[in-house]
Design an enzyme around this catalytic site. Structure first.
Site, PDB file in Angstrom:
ATOM      1  N   GLY A 101     -11.183  -3.124   1.465  1.00 57.87           N
ATOM      2  CA  GLY A 101     -12.039  -4.191   1.965  1.00 57.87           C
ATOM      3  C   GLY A 101     -13.482  -4.163   1.530  1.00 57.87           C
ATOM      4  O   GLY A 101     -14.215  -5.128   1.788  1.00 57.87           O
ATOM      5  N   ARG A 160     -10.457  -4.695  -4.577  1.00 56.30           N
ATOM      6  CA  ARG A 160     -11.543  -5.433  -5.226  1.00 56.30           C
ATOM      7  C   ARG A 160     -12.665  -4.532  -5.774  1.00 56.30           C
ATOM      8  O   ARG A 160     -13.141  -4.743  -6.880  1.00 56.30           O
ATOM      9  CB  ARG A 160     -12.143  -6.400  -4.197  1.00 56.30           C
ATOM     10  CG  ARG A 160     -13.124  -7.374  -4.766  1.00 56.30           C
ATOM     11  CD  ARG A 160     -13.846  -8.143  -3.632  1.00 56.30           C
ATOM     12  NE  ARG A 160     -12.987  -8.544  -2.562  1.00 56.30           N
ATOM     13  CZ  ARG A 160     -12.405  -9.742  -2.448  1.00 56.30           C
ATOM     14  NH1 ARG A 160     -12.624 -10.669  -3.347  1.00 56.30           N
ATOM     15  NH2 ARG A 160     -11.625 -10.009  -1.424  1.00 56.30           N
ATOM     16  N   ARG A 171      -9.249 -18.340  -6.763  1.00 59.06           N
ATOM     17  CA  ARG A 171     -10.196 -18.034  -5.689  1.00 59.06           C
ATOM     18  C   ARG A 171     -11.155 -19.180  -5.344  1.00 59.06           C
ATOM     19  O   ARG A 171     -11.379 -19.453  -4.155  1.00 59.06           O
ATOM     20  CB  ARG A 171     -10.975 -16.745  -5.991  1.00 59.06           C
ATOM     21  CG  ARG A 171     -10.070 -15.525  -6.238  1.00 59.06           C
ATOM     22  CD  ARG A 171     -10.831 -14.215  -6.251  1.00 59.06           C
ATOM     23  NE  ARG A 171     -11.311 -13.871  -4.935  1.00 59.06           N
ATOM     24  CZ  ARG A 171     -12.553 -13.993  -4.544  1.00 59.06           C
ATOM     25  NH1 ARG A 171     -13.480 -14.419  -5.380  1.00 59.06           N
ATOM     26  NH2 ARG A 171     -12.908 -13.696  -3.310  1.00 59.06           N
ATOM     27  N   CYS A 231      -4.192 -31.215 -12.281  1.00 58.73           N
ATOM     28  CA  CYS A 231      -4.336 -32.496 -11.586  1.00 58.73           C
ATOM     29  C   CYS A 231      -4.519 -32.320 -10.085  1.00 58.73           C
ATOM     30  O   CYS A 231      -3.620 -32.627  -9.288  1.00 58.73           O
ATOM     31  CB  CYS A 231      -3.131 -33.375 -11.899  1.00 58.73           C
ATOM     32  SG  CYS A 231      -3.028 -33.654 -13.653  1.00 58.73           S
ATOM     33  N   GLU A 232      -5.629 -31.762  -9.720  1.00 58.08           N
ATOM     34  CA  GLU A 232      -6.018 -31.570  -8.314  1.00 58.08           C
ATOM     35  C   GLU A 232      -7.533 -31.667  -8.258  1.00 58.08           C
ATOM     36  O   GLU A 232      -8.217 -31.047  -9.095  1.00 58.08           O
ATOM     37  CB  GLU A 232      -5.666 -30.150  -7.823  1.00 58.08           C
ATOM     38  CG  GLU A 232      -4.226 -29.784  -7.842  1.00 58.08           C
ATOM     39  CD  GLU A 232      -3.501 -30.122  -6.546  1.00 58.08           C
ATOM     40  OE1 GLU A 232      -4.163 -30.495  -5.555  1.00 58.08           O
ATOM     41  OE2 GLU A 232      -2.273 -30.014  -6.564  1.00 58.08           O
TER      42      GLU A 232
HETATM   43  N1  LLP Z   1      -5.032  -2.745   2.176  1.00 56.01           N
HETATM   44  C1  LLP Z   1      -4.411  -3.789   2.734  1.00 56.01           C
HETATM   45  C2  LLP Z   1      -3.407  -3.551   3.764  1.00 56.01           C
HETATM   46  C3  LLP Z   1      -4.730  -5.094   2.330  1.00 56.01           C
HETATM   47  O1  LLP Z   1      -4.112  -6.122   2.901  1.00 56.01           O
HETATM   48  C4  LLP Z   1      -5.704  -5.306   1.326  1.00 56.01           C
HETATM   49  C5  LLP Z   1      -6.042  -6.656   0.870  1.00 56.01           C
HETATM   50  C6  LLP Z   1      -6.311  -4.173   0.751  1.00 56.01           C
HETATM   51  C7  LLP Z   1      -5.978  -2.915   1.203  1.00 56.01           C
HETATM   52  C8  LLP Z   1      -7.361  -4.285  -0.339  1.00 56.01           C
HETATM   53  O2  LLP Z   1      -8.479  -4.989   0.061  1.00 56.01           O
HETATM   54  P1  LLP Z   1      -9.739  -5.089  -0.919  1.00 56.01           P
HETATM   55  O3  LLP Z   1     -10.309  -3.702  -1.096  1.00 56.01           O
HETATM   56  O4  LLP Z   1      -9.269  -5.632  -2.217  1.00 56.01           O
HETATM   57  O5  LLP Z   1     -10.665  -5.993  -0.240  1.00 56.01           O
HETATM   58  N2  LLP Z   1      -7.017 -12.832  -2.225  1.00 56.01           N
HETATM   59  C9  LLP Z   1      -8.229 -12.523  -1.486  1.00 56.01           C
HETATM   60  C10 LLP Z   1      -8.216 -11.124  -0.930  1.00 56.01           C
HETATM   61  C11 LLP Z   1      -7.004 -10.817  -0.089  1.00 56.01           C
HETATM   62  C12 LLP Z   1      -6.997  -9.409   0.397  1.00 56.01           C
HETATM   63  C13 LLP Z   1      -5.673  -9.069   0.969  1.00 56.01           C
HETATM   64  N3  LLP Z   1      -5.560  -7.708   1.404  1.00 56.01           N
HETATM   65  C14 LLP Z   1      -9.436 -12.785  -2.399  1.00 56.01           C
HETATM   66  O6  LLP Z   1      -9.239 -13.201  -3.538  1.00 56.01           O
HETATM   67  O7  LLP Z   1     -10.572 -12.627  -1.967  1.00 56.01           O
END
Ligand code: LLP
Length: 432
Positions: A249, A289, A325, A355-356
Site C-alpha cells: 500500500g 506499486r 488507471r 470508443c468511450e
Molecule cells: N496486498 C494485498 C492483499 C493487496 O490487495 C494489494 C493491492 C497489495 C498487497 C499491494 O498494494 P500496493 O503496494 O501495490 O499498493 N489497481 C489499483 C490498485 C489496487 C490495489 C489492490 N491491492 C491502482 O491502479 O491504483
C-alpha cells in the site's frame, strides 16, 4: 499537481529522454508503440530500499518482502525479484502458475483474495504455498474441507480488517468496515477459535492490508496497534501467531506527492513492532506499486492533433485498454514528449482511440507536440500492463526491459489473430 515525479532509471539528456542511457525514441522505433518500458536498475533500487530496512547489518532478517504480483506480473519482473530474494503475494490460481513459471518457489508465496475457488485452493495446497490469507469463515471451512480431502494441512493466516482510514481513493481503500475485504475486527477472535478447531488448518499468522497509494504512515501504526491487541488476546486462548503480514500500500510520487521514503517507512514500522515487543514475529511486507510504479513507463505515438471549439485533443495510439488507471480512478500520470521540441505549447486532453468518452490518459496537459511524436506516460510500471485488456480488439502492448544499456523484449505485442483464436462460430444450418 503536474510536476515530474522523481524517477530512477530514466533521465533527460540534451532534450531527449533515456532509459539507462538507451534512447526511448529508439525503443519506440524498434519495438513499436504502445510499449511499456521498465528499467531494471530502478526495479533493483526500489527493492534494495526495502531490503535496507529488512536486513540487519549481520545479514539476518527483520522482515521479508513479498511482491504483490498483481501490480505487475510479467515473468521477467517476477524472475528478477525472485532472484533478489523476494517472496510473492498472489490472488489467483493464474498468478500462482505464473510465479511458478517464473521459477519462484510456492513456499515463499502467500495466497490472498476474497474468493478462492476449490480448484485454486487444491492447487495451492498441492504445490505447498506458505499460507492462505483467509478472509471469511466460509472460506476457512472450504480450505479445511479441501485440505482434508487431499490429506494435507493448510497453513492459514486471517486477514484482519482493522477499520482504519488509509485516506486514499475509495476504490483502493480496503481497511474500512464497509469494504468487502478481511474479517471484521470484532469477529477475528471467534474466527481464530473456529480455525483452531478445524482438523486440517494450522494457524501460522495474521495479516492486514489497509489500502493502496497511501502517503501517510499513521494509518499503518494504528492498524498495527490494533493487531497487537489481537495477538495478545489470541495468546490467552492458546493461539500462537508466528508471522505478521502488514500488507502493501505504500504510495509513490506520480506528480508532486510527498511519498514516504521506502527505507524510512519500513524502518519506522519495524522499529514500532520491535518497541512494542513483537520483534520475535516473522514480518512480511506486501508492496506492489512502490516496487514497480516508477520503474516503468508507457510509450505512445501521437496519431492526430484535433483542435475543437472547447478543447484540443492529442489523440495517441495508447488507450484505456493499455492503461486503465485514468479512466477507472481519474488517476494522474505525468505525460512528456520523449524528444523536447522548441515549438509552441498547447493545452491538450491526451486521449486514446477507444470508443468511450472515458478513454483519456491525461487532461489539460501543456504539451509541445506534433503528429508522429512519441510521448511517455510516466509511473506506469504498476497496475499498467497487468490491468490491460483487449477492449475494441486491441492487442496488448509490447513490454521491454532495459538492463545494462541493452533492451530486451519481455512481452511480445499480441497479434490480432491471437485475440480471436479461441472463438468458434455456430454451425451453419446445412452443416448439421
Ligand atoms: N496486498 C494485498 C492483499 C493487496 O490487495 C494489494 C493491492 C497489495 C498487497 C499491494 O498494494 P500496493 O503496494 O501495490 O499498493 N489497481 C489499483 C490498485 C489496487 C490495489 C489492490 N491491492 C491502482 O491502479 O491504483
Amino acid at each position: 499537481m503536474n510536476q515530474l515525479p522523481k524517477l530512477l532509471g530514466f533521465q533527460l539528456n540534451n532534450q531527449e529522454w533515456f532509459a539507462e542511457n538507451v534512447s526511448l525514441l529508439s525503443i519506440a522505433q524498434k519495438y513499436g508503440t504502445p510499449c511499456y518500458v521498465y528499467s531494471k536498475q530502478a526495479l533493483i533500487e526500489a527493492f534494495s530500499a526495502y531490503e535496507g530496512a529488512c536486513l540487519r547489518l549481520d545479514g539476518s532478517r527483520r522482515a521479508r518482502v513479498h511482491f504483490a504480483m498483481k501490480s505487475n506480473s510479467n515473468l521477467a519482473i517476477l524472475d528478477l525479484f525472485a532472484g533478489l530474494g523476494a517472496g510473492f503475494d498472489l490472488v489467483s490460481g493464474g498468478e500462482l502458475d505464473r510465479v511458478i513459471a517464473a521459477g519462484a518457489s510456492p513456499a515463499v508465496c502467500v495466497f490472498s483474495g476474497v474468493g478462492k475457488s476449490v480448484a485454486e485452493i487444491s492447487r495451492a495446497l498441492q504445490v505447498g504455498v506458505k499460507c492462505f490469507n483467509v478472509e471469511s469463515i466460509p472460506e476457512l471451512t472450504r480450505i479445511n474441507a479441501v485440505a482434508k480431502q487431499l490429506n494435507l494441512i493448510a497453513p492459514i493466516s486471517l486477514r484482519v480488517n482493522p477499520d482504519v482510514d488509509a485516506k486514499t481513493h475509495p476504490y483502493i481503500s480496503t481497511g474500512l468496515k464497509d469494504n468487502k475485504f478481511g474479517i471484521a475486527y470484532e469477529s477475528v477472535l471467534e474466527t481464530y477459535l473456529a480455525a483452531k478447531n478445524m482438523s486440517h488448518c494450522n494457524i501460522t499468522g495474521i495479516d492486514c492490508h489497509i489500502g493502496s497509494q497511501i502517503l501517510d504512515i499513521n494509518p499503518y501504526i494504528d492498524a498495527l496497534d490494533r493487531i497487537f491487541l489481537l495477538i495478545k488476546e489470541l495468546r490467552t486462548h492458546g493461539i500462537e501467531i508466528h508471522h505478521l503480514d502488514i500488507g502493501g500500500g505504500l504510495g509513490i510520487d506520480y506528480g508532486g506527492e510527498e511519498a514516504p521514503n521506502i527505507t524510512d517507512f519500513a524502518n519506522t514500522l519495524l522499529n514500532h513492532i520491535e518497541s512494542c515487543g513483537f520483534g520475535d514475529l516473522e514480518i512480511i511486507f506486501e508492496p506492489g506499486r512502490s516496487l514497480v510504479g516508477n520503474a516503468g513507463l508507457l510509450l505512445t505515438k501521437v496519431e492526430y492533433l484535433k483542435p475543437t471549439e472547447a478543447k484540443n485533443f492529442c489523440i495517441v495510439d495508447a488507450a484505456m485498454n493499455d492503461l486503465m488507471r485514468p479512466a477507472m480512478y481519474e488517476a494522474f500520470h505525468h505525460i512528456e514528449p520523449v524528444v523536447q521540441k522548441a515549438i509552441p505549447q498547447n493545452i491538450y486532453d491526451v486521449v486514446g482511440p477507444v470508443c468511450e468518452t472515458g478513454d483519456w490518459l491525461g487532461k489539460d496537459r501543456p504539451l509541445a507536440v506534433e503528429p508522429d511524436d512519441v510521448l511517455m506516460i510516466l509511473s506506469a510500471g504498476a497496475y499498467g500492463s497487468s490491468m490491460s485488456s483487449n477492449y475494441n480488439t486491441r492487442p496488448r502492448a509490447a513490454e521491454v526491459m532495459v538492463s545494462d544499456h541493452q533492451t530486451y523484449l519481455i512481452r511480445e505485442r499480441e497479434t490480432i489473430q491471437s485475440l480471436f483464436a479461441g472463438e468458434h462460430l455456430l454451425p451453419k444450418k446445412n452443416e448439421g
